[in-house]
Design a protein around this motif. Structure first.
Motif, PDB file in Angstrom:
ATOM      1  N   LEU A 238       1.463  -1.579   3.965  1.00  0.00           N
ATOM      2  CA  LEU A 238       0.498  -1.567   2.870  1.00  0.00           C
ATOM      3  C   LEU A 238       0.397  -0.183   2.252  1.00  0.00           C
ATOM      4  O   LEU A 238       0.385  -0.034   1.022  1.00  0.00           O
ATOM      5  N   ARG A 239       0.354   0.842   3.089  1.00  0.00           N
ATOM      6  CA  ARG A 239       0.284   2.211   2.574  1.00  0.00           C
ATOM      7  C   ARG A 239       1.501   2.515   1.699  1.00  0.00           C
ATOM      8  O   ARG A 239       1.366   3.077   0.603  1.00  0.00           O
ATOM      9  N   ARG A 240       2.694   2.152   2.171  1.00  0.00           N
ATOM     10  CA  ARG A 240       3.915   2.427   1.395  1.00  0.00           C
ATOM     11  C   ARG A 240       3.862   1.726   0.036  1.00  0.00           C
ATOM     12  O   ARG A 240       4.212   2.317  -0.991  1.00  0.00           O
ATOM     13  N   ASP A 241       3.437   0.466   0.032  1.00  0.00           N
ATOM     14  CA  ASP A 241       3.400  -0.280  -1.222  1.00  0.00           C
ATOM     15  C   ASP A 241       2.379   0.311  -2.200  1.00  0.00           C
ATOM     16  O   ASP A 241       2.634   0.384  -3.403  1.00  0.00           O
ATOM     17  N   LEU A 242       1.242   0.734  -1.682  1.00  0.00           N
ATOM     18  CA  LEU A 242       0.230   1.344  -2.554  1.00  0.00           C
ATOM     19  C   LEU A 242       0.698   2.693  -3.090  1.00  0.00           C
ATOM     20  O   LEU A 242       0.507   3.006  -4.268  1.00  0.00           O
ATOM     21  N   GLU A 243       1.329   3.483  -2.246  1.00  0.00           N
ATOM     22  CA  GLU A 243       1.839   4.783  -2.707  1.00  0.00           C
ATOM     23  C   GLU A 243       2.910   4.588  -3.772  1.00  0.00           C
ATOM     24  O   GLU A 243       2.938   5.311  -4.778  1.00  0.00           O
ATOM     25  N   THR A 244       3.784   3.602  -3.572  1.00  0.00           N
ATOM     26  CA  THR A 244       4.819   3.326  -4.573  1.00  0.00           C
ATOM     27  C   THR A 244       4.184   2.925  -5.901  1.00  0.00           C
ATOM     28  O   THR A 244       4.611   3.367  -6.981  1.00  0.00           O
TER      29      THR A 244
END
Length: 273
Positions: A238-244
């Motif tokens: 989830l963190r990776r997707d939000l940062e992207t």
């Protein structure tokens, strides 16, 4: 949509969501959205205004500064307490109370303005929230909403969170309140005029995207609650997707974060009796 007990379970979950984290911290970064929104309504002194799903008072406070007689309701007790604290700090006489957008305690035709910014759109039964806003607005009065639009920055962010932690089954997307056709279906009777227009707003943070995502993970209830439901692998995904997502839209080049988002401004004039 299910039984009364199902609805109550959903509402209890929504209350916990908006009480999670600390939305007051998030609200500080969008106060300018609310200031501009209230300014655009040209509210004059002594007008009676109801802020539905008022949060920490982002609309209520500038409306009271303009001289309106203001009431604010929200489902989250802790946000109402923060709103009261903010009003006292400015010596503003605003009545804040815990309340449900789908079942307002206020009497019929009690307000000249009924407003909501990024708030009533999250009520699980939009037709009931719409009916209640209409009921408490006087003939000739104004209902004004700011609703995040689908397929724009915030709408897409909610889709990302929903892919990782799906929302309760059967609930309409809150972002449908940001679709002009849906708004006209929901506010289709009893109005002499209804206008909708997209408005671009800015999210600006003096820190980089990873810190922005962590900020929302800590303070923004829907993300904080989603995070709590995930195992560690899911949290990092989830963190990776939000940062992207934030990176893709970030216009800043100096290590800060500046992102444009769009809401649908809805202004409906209730027909005179």
């Amino acid at each position: 949509m299910g039984t009364t007990s199902d609805i109550q379970t959903i509402k209890d979950g929504m209350r916990k969501t908006w009480m999670a984290g600390d939305f007051g911290e998030v609200a500080k970064f969008i106060q300018h959205h609310a200031d501009d929104f209230i300014s655009s309504l040209h509210i004059t002194p002594e007008k009676r205004l109801l802020d539905v799903a008022c949060g920490t008072g982002n609309l209520a406070i500038p409306a009271a500064r303009a001289g309106a007689s203001v009431t604010g309701i929200d489902i989250a007790d802790n946000l109402i307490e923060q709103a009261r604290t903010r009003a006292r700090a400015e010596s503003l006489d605003i009545h804040f109370e815990v309340g449900d957008a789908e079942s307002l305690a206020q009497p019929d035709a009690a307000f000249d303005f009924v407003v909501s910014m990024y708030g009533a759109m999250f009520a699980p039964r939009p037709e009931r929230a719409a009916a209640e806003m209409v009921r408490v607005c006087r003939p000739g009065g104004t209902i004004a909403m700011a609703n995040w639009m689908p397929d724009t920055f915030i709408g897409d962010m909610f889709k990302i969170v929903g892919r990782h932690v799906p929302p309760p089954a059967g609930l309409p997307s809150p972002a449908l309140w940001g679709d002009p056709d849906t708004v006209r279906q929901r506010l289709n009777e009893g109005f002499s005029d209804l206008s909708t227009s997209p408005v671009t707003v800015i999210f600006e943070y003096p820190f980089a995207v990873p810190e922005v995502v962590e900020f929302h993970r800590m303070f923004f209830g829907p993300i904080e609650r989603a995070w709590a439901k995930l195992e560690e692998d899911g949290r990092q995904a989830l963190r990776r997707d939000l940062e992207t997502h934030w990176d893709r839209h970030n216009e800043a080049t100096d290590g800060s974060t500046r992102v444009k988002a769009q809401y649908l401004k809805v202004v409906a004039i209730r027909a005179a009796a």
